[in-house]
Design a protein around this motif. Structure first.
Motif, mmCIF file in Angstrom:
data_model
loop_
_atom_site.group_PDB
_atom_site.id
_atom_site.type_symbol
_atom_site.label_atom_id
_atom_site.label_comp_id
_atom_site.label_asym_id
_atom_site.label_seq_id
_atom_site.Cartn_x
_atom_site.Cartn_y
_atom_site.Cartn_z
ATOM 1 N N ASN A 1 0.813 -1.216 0.000
ATOM 2 C CA ASN A 1 0.000 0.000 0.000
ATOM 3 C C ASN A 1 0.848 1.268 0.000
ATOM 4 N N LEU A 2 2.091 1.157 0.420
ATOM 5 C CA LEU A 2 3.011 2.309 0.361
ATOM 6 C C LEU A 2 3.806 2.335 -0.942
ATOM 7 N N GLN A 3 3.493 1.401 -1.842
ATOM 8 C CA GLN A 3 4.183 1.294 -3.130
ATOM 9 C C GLN A 3 5.662 0.953 -2.965
ATOM 10 N N LYS A 4 6.015 0.321 -1.871
ATOM 11 C CA LYS A 4 7.402 -0.113 -1.642
ATOM 12 C C LYS A 4 7.479 -1.591 -2.016
ATOM 13 N N LYS A 5 7.605 -1.840 -3.321
ATOM 14 C CA LYS A 5 7.458 -3.195 -3.833
ATOM 15 C C LYS A 5 8.616 -4.101 -3.442
ATOM 16 N N ALA A 6 9.827 -3.569 -3.434
ATOM 17 C CA ALA A 6 10.972 -4.406 -3.071
ATOM 18 C C ALA A 6 10.872 -4.853 -1.620
ATOM 19 N N GLU A 7 10.496 -3.915 -0.737
ATOM 20 C CA GLU A 7 10.339 -4.265 0.681
ATOM 21 C C GLU A 7 9.200 -5.261 0.872
ATOM 22 N N ALA A 8 8.114 -5.056 0.099
ATOM 23 C CA ALA A 8 6.982 -5.969 0.202
ATOM 24 C C ALA A 8 7.384 -7.380 -0.212
ATOM 25 N N LYS A 9 8.139 -7.468 -1.304
ATOM 26 C CA LYS A 9 8.569 -8.781 -1.780
ATOM 27 C C LYS A 9 9.447 -9.477 -0.743
ATOM 28 N N ASP A 10 10.347 -8.722 -0.147
ATOM 29 C CA ASP A 10 11.221 -9.290 0.885
ATOM 30 C C ASP A 10 10.400 -9.829 2.062
ATOM 31 N N ALA A 11 9.396 -9.050 2.487
ATOM 32 C CA ALA A 11 8.552 -9.482 3.612
ATOM 33 C C ALA A 11 7.751 -10.719 3.242
ATOM 34 N N TYR A 12 7.187 -10.746 2.036
ATOM 35 C CA TYR A 12 6.406 -11.904 1.600
ATOM 36 C C TYR A 12 7.278 -13.162 1.517
ATOM 37 N N GLU A 13 8.514 -13.005 1.024
ATOM 38 C CA GLU A 13 9.409 -14.164 0.926
ATOM 39 C C GLU A 13 9.699 -14.745 2.312
ATOM 40 N N LYS A 14 9.878 -13.870 3.288
ATOM 41 C CA LYS A 14 10.130 -14.343 4.650
ATOM 42 C C LYS A 14 8.890 -15.030 5.218
ATOM 43 N N PHE A 15 7.714 -14.499 4.872
ATOM 44 C CA PHE A 15 6.475 -15.146 5.304
ATOM 45 C C PHE A 15 6.381 -16.561 4.734
ATOM 46 N N LEU A 16 6.652 -16.703 3.449
ATOM 47 C CA LEU A 16 6.542 -18.011 2.801
ATOM 48 C C LEU A 16 7.595 -18.983 3.319
ATOM 49 N N ALA A 17 8.766 -18.457 3.670
ATOM 50 C CA ALA A 17 9.802 -19.332 4.223
ATOM 51 C C ALA A 17 9.383 -19.900 5.570
ATOM 52 N N LEU A 18 8.667 -19.087 6.347
ATOM 53 C CA LEU A 18 8.235 -19.517 7.673
ATOM 54 C C LEU A 18 6.943 -20.324 7.633
ATOM 55 N N SER A 19 6.070 -20.010 6.667
ATOM 56 C CA SER A 19 4.750 -20.642 6.647
ATOM 57 C C SER A 19 4.343 -20.990 5.210
ATOM 58 N N PRO A 20 5.073 -21.920 4.569
ATOM 59 C CA PRO A 20 4.835 -22.187 3.146
ATOM 60 C C PRO A 20 3.496 -22.857 2.851
ATOM 61 N N ASN A 21 2.889 -23.480 3.858
ATOM 62 C CA ASN A 21 1.652 -24.228 3.612
ATOM 63 C C ASN A 21 0.426 -23.580 4.254
ATOM 64 N N SER A 22 0.536 -22.341 4.681
ATOM 65 C CA SER A 22 -0.606 -21.677 5.303
ATOM 66 C C SER A 22 -1.677 -21.397 4.264
ATOM 67 N N LYS A 23 -2.879 -21.097 4.763
ATOM 68 C CA LYS A 23 -3.982 -20.853 3.826
ATOM 69 C C LYS A 23 -3.791 -19.571 3.031
ATOM 70 N N SER A 24 -2.916 -18.688 3.500
ATOM 71 C CA SER A 24 -2.644 -17.432 2.788
ATOM 72 C C SER A 24 -1.511 -17.569 1.780
ATOM 73 N N ALA A 25 -0.795 -18.705 1.813
ATOM 74 C CA ALA A 25 0.419 -18.825 1.004
ATOM 75 C C ALA A 25 0.129 -18.692 -0.491
ATOM 76 N N ALA A 26 -0.913 -19.355 -0.978
ATOM 77 C CA ALA A 26 -1.215 -19.305 -2.410
ATOM 78 C C ALA A 26 -1.519 -17.886 -2.848
ATOM 79 N N ASP A 27 -2.279 -17.167 -2.041
ATOM 80 C CA ASP A 27 -2.624 -15.788 -2.374
ATOM 81 C C ASP A 27 -1.378 -14.898 -2.380
ATOM 82 N N VAL A 28 -0.476 -15.136 -1.442
ATOM 83 C CA VAL A 28 0.760 -14.342 -1.389
ATOM 84 C C VAL A 28 1.618 -14.605 -2.617
ATOM 85 N N ARG A 29 1.725 -15.864 -3.013
ATOM 86 C CA ARG A 29 2.506 -16.178 -4.220
ATOM 87 C C ARG A 29 1.913 -15.488 -5.443
ATOM 88 N N GLU A 30 0.593 -15.409 -5.489
ATOM 89 C CA GLU A 30 -0.071 -14.723 -6.607
ATOM 90 C C GLU A 30 0.254 -13.231 -6.590
#
Length: 868
Positions: free
Chosen positions: A833-862
């Protein structure tokens, strides 16, 4: 920073292979290293205070310079940086504000994560030791750590460090393990085999002491906390006491069942002091502890374990026992938790018993403590606590410590049982819409909020709820003393039709209508209040509550008496018998089936009350009386029903108790919220709740006025003077005793923080984001080490589209709990929402590393597909 790193390095060099030295030299080395550590701790505390103050400034130049030096100074090895871990933890716990920099909060969070990775490197090197106690003899090589130590030894020599520190050491004969053992000292070697006592020195600490208590609570253990007086407050020339803010942790230690001991006022080397200074060090802390405990301390531990005959005689004269350790965790010298745990376990297994020395002032000991407890418990060791006269198993005879803060209340029940009955699909009576849904809503709340075991809840819905099945469940199953016992509670919830029959005597008799009841001649196929009276007498549980979302009359109910005059009010109502019933309305009324979320008005209001709103005095418990006091007027205001509440015959002054469970959800995009109709109803309920509180306040004022008037009357009668004008005659005390009295508990900061978070969650569900953010911020201020409160504050700001503030809170959450996946998800959303795409990608990657099978994972990958 350079002085801190230099001292840290010297400690490492001194302690390396110190266990191989003879006892005298080992104590010389250990005491020198410990003195260096204490001086370093003073430096680090001053540094943290300065950096906290600087963080409050908009530009924060001092903090920025500190972080830059820590991150980029080529002279600092990775292991050196662990010296600053507690400082960074403290900075990470500071709640964000509008004046603080988001970038600095992110740097702090990143640096905390980096230090965790450094520590994890050393953890891996010795992790094999914990595959089981049978591997204790294995030699574990710590290659990376040994490489670091080898580098340090090129810069520092042990003997040179000892020589420059010699003047600060106590005489050899008074040093810890090298000292001649005195009969006036208590050692862990005196404990029975396979027996351990835990002790913690140098606190209390504003963050870590509470975390130690949480670990002890998890394992059902107590300990002795030897406290440094300057951390508690000040004691004047005549020992007049002024407590500081950290002293609040000491009250929580006492509330938990653990014990406080004297550890001097400023942690000096006591044998180096003259008589006057020695007396001041000991007496000042004794005065502070006496103020807190309400009785003089009985345990003492000299700093560094250094004591001589004069010191021991002084302690004995003060009626204290000197407690030394025989197992030293060395958590003050070793930055690696696994290594600390290995050291303790190895020493215990060698000696077979012991008093263990930990410290509650830094994080490494916290991380090692659960490993030590679980490993030793698995190997058959018993943990003992101080019972007033000796170290012994819990619940043995000894002195009871008085506590100025409230004593924790024992759990009121052994087991909890419930019968949940809901009928929509009647065979002969008009069908209902919401009754089964009401029943399931109550069932879910009992499991989620009040920890009722699912297999202890028996559900009868629609066709299952026949007369035979209901009576069999309540009479046969719950009446079985081999299942339901005296110390249990039983709740019965019924949603369905009710009926009232007028008897020939003129008395009314109420009924509930099972699914198979006849429409016209229902008396033989329904269940009467007489049946319920018989059932209530057959059920052996001490507390039984019927909640009937049905309208009928003919209840043989009595009102409860006024509040008990005892200060142990809660203990009294939990001990005494209670048989209570709460119904939705009377004979000529209809249940309003148009409440929010597919519930009746009565059940919706009941659910909101049990969610926490009915805790009218804020003590963390909801009694059936409180529940009715909240629900009845609210339902009457929202519908044409008049709920009735009272006691059945057999009640002996008890009250059914709901023990509130605090909210633990980390808010995120999937968190549930209420619909508009529910929000509108809750707004009305909140208005009524405010009116109730105001009425309660007025009643309390009136009660106090009546007590004052009564006291004046008694004084006047004794002196023969006339009663004051307007004073009530002799019945005033009876009137006062029947008014609602506040029994609100004095909350600890942890309790108050959890209550604020609970209120914030209710406000968030109602989409009152600004109010929720204020409550979450309040919770985080009260308990800054909580990642839960920080995350929830951030998400409330996120919902208000205040993304920069949300980012600060999410970064704080990550700094406090680097493995909390949902915080990275929330942070990524805020950055998007702040248009900080690189930071967002970094945060999402860390989320997926910690919780790759969560119900939100597919949406985050999208989502990540649209990020660079």
């Amino acid at each position: 920073m350079d002085d801190t790193v230099a001292a840290y390095r010297k400690i490492v060099v001194l302690m390396d292979d110190a266990a191989a030295l003879d006892e005298g030299n080992r104590e010389r080395v250990r005491t020198t290293a410990w003195i260096l550590f204490e001086k370093n701790r003073d430096r680090l505390e001053t540094l943290e205070q300065d950096l906290r103050a600087d963080l409050a400034r908009k530009d924060s130049p001092l903090l920025a310079a500190f972080l830059t030096r820590l991150e980029t100074n080529a002279d600092f090895r990775d292991a050196d940086k662990l010296a600053f871990r507690d400082v960074l933890d403290g900075l990470a716990s500071v709640p964000p504000s509008e004046s603080t920099s988001t970038a600095l909060h992110k740097r702090i969070a990143d640096d905390v994560a980096a230090l965790e990775q450094i520590q994890a490197l050393y953890q891996k090197e010795i992790s094999q030791i914990f595959s089981g106690l049978q591997t204790r003899g294995m030699i574990v090589h710590r290659e990376a750590w040994e490489h670091y130590v080898a580098f340090l030894k090129t810069k520092y020599k042990r003997e040179a460090i000892l020589k420059e520190s010699e003047s600060q050491l106590p005489p050899a004969e008074s040093r810890g393990g090298a000292a001649t053992k005195s009969k006036l000292e208590m050692f862990g070697t005196e404990l029975p085999p396979k027996t351990i006592a835990l002790t913690f020195d140098d606190g209390p600490h504003p963050r870590y002491t509470d975390q130690v208590l949480a670990i002890l609570k998890k394992y059902g253990l107590h300990a002795v906390f030897f406290e440094v007086g300057k951390n508690l407050g000040t004691a004047g020339e005549k020992n007049e006491v002024t407590l500081g803010p950290t002293a609040a942790a000491s009250y929580r230690i006492l509330e938990s069942g653990s014990i406080l001991g004297n550890h001097s006022y400023s942690h000096p080397v006591l044998p180096k002091l003259d008589a006057a200074a020695l007396t001041k060090e000991i007496d000042s802390t004794s005065a502070l502890l006496t103020y807190i405990v309400k009785s003089p301390p009985v345990l003492f531990r000299p700093p560094y374990g250094a004591a001589n005959a004069d010191i021991l005689a002084k302690i004995q004269a003060d009626n204290m026992k000197t407690v030394i350790w025989n197992v030293d965790s060395e958590d003050w010298a070793d930055p690696v938790p696994n290594s600390v745990a290995q050291r303790v376990i190895t020493q215990v297994e060698k000696q077979h018993h012991g008093i263990v020395l930990f410290h509650d002032i830094h994080k490494v000991g916290l991380d090692a403590l659960p490993i030590v407890i679980e490993t030793l418990q698995a190997d058959g060791y018993k943990f003992v606590s101080w019972n007033g006269t000796a170290f012994a198993p819990p619940n043995t005879r000894g002195e009871q410590t008085e506590v100025a803060a409230p004593v924790p209340v024992a759990q009121p029940y052994h087991e909890s049982w419930a019968a949940i009955i809901g009928i929509d699909d009647y065979a002969n009576w008009q069908k209902l819409q919401y009754a089964a849904h009401d029943a399931l809503g109550v069932k879910d709340l009992l499991v989620q909020k009040y920890s009722f075991k699912p297999d202890h809840i028996f559900t009868l819905l629609n066709g299952q709820a026949t007369r035979q099945n209901i009576l069999s469940l309540l009479g046969d199953k719950f009446g079985n003393p081999n299942m339901v016992q005296r110390e249990d509670r039983v709740l019965v919830f019924y949603a369905g039709h009710g009926a009232t029959r007028k008897l020939a005597s003129g008395r009314e008799l109420g009924y509930i209508i099972p699914v198979d009841a006849d429409l016209t001649n229902y008396e033989g196929s329904a269940i009467s209040m007489t049946n319920f009276q018989d059932i209530s007498e057959a059920i052996p549980a001490k507390h039984l509550l019927f909640i009937m979302d049905s309208c009928y009359s003919g209840l043989a109910l009595t009102r409860g008496g006024g509040p008990l005059p005892s200060q142990n009010y809660f203990n009294e109502i939990s001990r005494r018998e209670a048989r209570q019933m709460f119904t939705a309305g009377g004979a000529d009324q209809q249940v309003a089936d148009n409440g929010p979320n597919g519930h009746s008005v009565f059940t919706w209001t009941l659910l909101q009350g049990l969610d926490g709103r009915a805790d009218l005095n804020g003590d963390g418990f909801i009694t059936a009386t409180e529940l009715a006091a909240y629900v009845a007027p609210a339902v009457s205001a929202l519908s044409h029903q008049t709920p009735a509440f009272g006691n059945l015959p057999g009640t002996e002054g008890g009250d059914f108790i709901f023990d509130l469970k605090h909210e633990t959800e980390f808010l995120n995009g999937d968190s549930a919220q209420l619909g508009d109709d529910a929000i509108q109803v809750n707004a009305e309920l909140e208005k009524l709740r405010g009116q109730m509180r105001e009425e309660q306040r007025k009643n309390e004022e009136l009660r106090k006025q009546l007590e004052t008037a009564e006291a004046q009357l008694k004084q006047g009668a004794q002196s023969g003077a006339a009663a004051p004008a307007g004073a009530a005659p002799g019945g005033a005390s009876t009137v006062a005793s029947n008014l609602p009295q506040s029994t609100a508990a004095v909350k600890t900061p942890a309790d108050a923080a959890a209550a604020s978070n609970d209120e914030g969650m209710r406000l968030y569900k109602e989409k009152r984001y600004a109010d929720a953010a204020a409550k979450f911020t309040e919770a985080s201020t009260l308990q800054p080490a909580s990642a839960l409160f920080a995350n929830n504050a951030g998400f409330a700001f996120y919902r208000m589209a205040r993304y920069n503030e949300a980012v600060k809170w999410f970064l704080q959450t990550i700094a406090l709990d680097p493995k909390r996946a949902v915080a990275y998800l929330n942070l990524g959303d805020a950055y998007v929402n702040l248009q900080k795409k690189a930071e967002a990608k970094d945060a999402y990657e860390k989320f997926l590393a910690l919780s790759p099978n969560s119900k939100s994972a597919a949406d985050v990958r999208e989502r990540m597909k649209s990020l660079p």
